[in-house]
Enzyme design. Structure first.
Site, PDB file in Angstrom:
ATOM      1  N   GLY A  31      20.922  11.589  12.420  1.00 53.71           N
ATOM      2  CA  GLY A  31      20.111  12.767  12.719  1.00 53.71           C
ATOM      3  C   GLY A  31      20.775  13.720  13.697  1.00 53.71           C
ATOM      4  N   HIS A  37      27.425  17.820   9.343  1.00 51.92           N
ATOM      5  CA  HIS A  37      26.617  16.983   8.445  1.00 51.92           C
ATOM      6  C   HIS A  37      26.215  17.743   7.185  1.00 51.92           C
ATOM      7  CE1 HIS A  37      25.523  15.208  12.488  1.00 51.92           C
ATOM      8  NE2 HIS A  37      25.829  14.115  11.836  1.00 51.92           N
ATOM      9  N   GLY A 145      32.024  11.255   7.256  1.00 50.06           N
ATOM     10  CA  GLY A 145      32.926  12.283   7.759  1.00 50.06           C
ATOM     11  C   GLY A 145      34.197  11.688   8.358  1.00 50.06           C
ATOM     12  N   ASP A 148      34.907  10.880  12.416  1.00 49.12           N
ATOM     13  CA  ASP A 148      34.964   9.516  12.951  1.00 49.12           C
ATOM     14  C   ASP A 148      35.905   8.736  12.047  1.00 49.12           C
ATOM     15  OD1 ASP A 148      33.046   9.811  15.094  1.00 49.12           O
ATOM     16  OD2 ASP A 148      31.571  10.081  13.508  1.00 49.12           O
ATOM     17  N   VAL A 174      34.736  19.183  10.266  1.00 47.48           N
ATOM     18  CA  VAL A 174      34.430  20.620  10.339  1.00 47.48           C
ATOM     19  C   VAL A 174      34.644  21.091  11.777  1.00 47.48           C
ATOM     20  CG1 VAL A 174      32.667  22.387   9.923  1.00 47.48           C
ATOM     21  CG2 VAL A 174      32.749  20.343   8.481  1.00 47.48           C
ATOM     22  N   LEU A 182      33.325  19.800  15.374  1.00 48.43           N
ATOM     23  CA  LEU A 182      31.871  19.791  15.576  1.00 48.43           C
ATOM     24  C   LEU A 182      31.394  18.377  15.868  1.00 48.43           C
ATOM     25  CD1 LEU A 182      30.345  22.171  12.867  1.00 48.43           C
ATOM     26  CD2 LEU A 182      30.891  22.647  15.256  1.00 48.43           C
ATOM     27  N   SER A 184      27.703  16.336  17.803  1.00 48.51           N
ATOM     28  CA  SER A 184      26.426  16.479  18.523  1.00 48.51           C
ATOM     29  C   SER A 184      26.682  16.470  20.026  1.00 48.51           C
ATOM     30  CB  SER A 184      25.483  15.326  18.183  1.00 48.51           C
ATOM     31  OG  SER A 184      25.522  15.056  16.820  1.00 48.51           O
ATOM     32  N   ARG A 185      27.768  15.832  20.461  1.00 46.17           N
ATOM     33  CA  ARG A 185      28.046  15.717  21.904  1.00 46.17           C
ATOM     34  C   ARG A 185      28.539  17.029  22.520  1.00 46.17           C
ATOM     35  NH1 ARG A 185      31.817  10.378  21.799  1.00 46.17           N
ATOM     36  NH2 ARG A 185      30.329   8.946  20.887  1.00 46.17           N
TER      37      ARG A 185
HETATM   38  O1  PAF Z   1      28.223   8.221  11.775  1.00 45.72           O
HETATM   39  C1  PAF Z   1      27.017   7.934  11.984  1.00 45.72           C
HETATM   40  O2  PAF Z   1      26.163   8.802  12.160  1.00 45.72           O
HETATM   41  C2  PAF Z   1      26.580   6.483  12.046  1.00 45.72           C
HETATM   42  O3  PAF Z   1      27.555   5.696  12.642  1.00 45.72           O
HETATM   43  C3  PAF Z   1      26.175   5.895  10.676  1.00 45.72           C
HETATM   44  C4  PAF Z   1      27.348   5.828   9.717  1.00 45.72           C
HETATM   45  C5  PAF Z   1      25.050   6.719  10.078  1.00 45.72           C
HETATM   46  C6  PAF Z   1      25.651   4.465  10.862  1.00 45.72           C
HETATM   47  O4  PAF Z   1      24.546   4.410  11.724  1.00 45.72           O
END
Ligand code: PAF
Length: 273
Positions: A31, A37, A145, A148, A174, A182, A184-185
């Site tokens: 989220g 995303h 993505g 990570d 992105v 990009l 969230s942090r």
């Molecule tokens: O990248 C993420 O947001 C999380 O690590 C994931 C893959 C949804 C697992 O909780």
């Protein structure tokens, strides 16, 4: 778009799609969605007949010093963004684990270095939740993505090793207009920290564009331009094993994690020989 909270409803629907041979695309998230995303959701939309996005802040992937309750949440905004990006089913369970849940998924050596060294139980938590989500959603393809990068490698290894029959598709990293990856942090950065954080992708691009075949020389050049409060790692690695390399002689990845104030940022870039 339908919002599903019940595990049983999600699973029953998924088994129906499977029986009818549907191509089900899946984008798991925690989220607080941003353009990184929604890009993944839009790209997955083009590859499937039914598109499922999940939002679940997974307690198993948080360490003892990481505050799960402070993780940013925005369910209404997320649901608007998912609908706008073409999602069919938004799976938002309140809890994903029954009280007698006892299984953990451990992916081996690719989880021990880099992020795994900083956060020892993190990838076990990620692999376990993704495995359970795969069971409930029964996707034919799932997108993660490349921001990570280690997480992507870990999940690709898991799906391959366990013959899950799910295509694991890399989603592009992105960048913001100024090149910052990009995340969230990024909202936690002060204006000065944000400005200094631009040196992270500059260092990685310098490593990518450097002409030396020596990894040590390229990394030294990158380190010289990097301005941060703490460098957790800057490395050139094999994209499958994540082991560091000495020579740039095949497609590789330069990966980095650096701290700006209390915010830890990750970035990476692909290297071609
Ligand atoms: O990248 C993420 O947001 C999380 O690590 C994931 C893959 C949804 C697992 O909780």
């Amino acid at each position: 778009m339908d919002i599903i909270r019940s595990l049983d409803t999600m699973h029953a629907l998924a088994l129906g799609w499977r029986a009818r041979g549907k191509k089900v695309g899946f984008v798991p998230t925690m989220g607080y969605l941003h353009r990184g995303h929604t890009t993944l959701i839009e790209l997955m939309r083009q590859r499937c007949e039914i598109l499922v996005v999940s939002i679940y802040v997974n307690p198993l992937q948080f360490g003892p010093n990481e505050d799960l309750s402070r993780y940013p949440r925005d369910p209404e905004g997320d649901s608007r963004r998912c609908e706008g990006a073409g999602c069919d089913i938004l799976f938002m369970p309140d809890n994903l684990y029954p009280p007698d849940f006892r299984t953990t998924v451990s992916v081996g050596a690719v989880t021990t270095r880099w992020e795994g060294a900083e956060r020892p139980t993190h990838f076990q938590g990620v692999a376990t939740v993704v495995c359970r989500l795969f069971g409930l959603v029964q996707p034919t393809a799932a997108m993660f993505g490349e921001k990570d990068f280690q997480q992507f490698t870990v999940l690709q290894s898991m799906a391959r090793d366990l013959a899950m029959g799910i295509e694991i598709v890399p989603g592009p990293l992105v960048r913001d207009h100024d090149g910052l990856a990009l995340s969230s942090r990024n909202v936690y950065l002060s204006p000065i920290e944000r400005h200094r954080a631009l040196s992270l992708h500059r260092a990685l691009f310098l490593i990518r564009d450097h002409t030396s075949t020596s990894a040590a020389e390229r990394l030294a050049a990158g380190r010289a331009v990097l301005d941060c409060d703490g460098l957790d790692y800057l490395a050139i690695v094999d994209p499958d094993t994540l082991e560091p390399v000495d020579h740039i002689d095949r497609p590789l990845r330069a990966i980095a994690a650096a701290r700006y104030g209390r915010t830890r940022l990750l970035d990476n870039v692909a290297l071609e020989p």
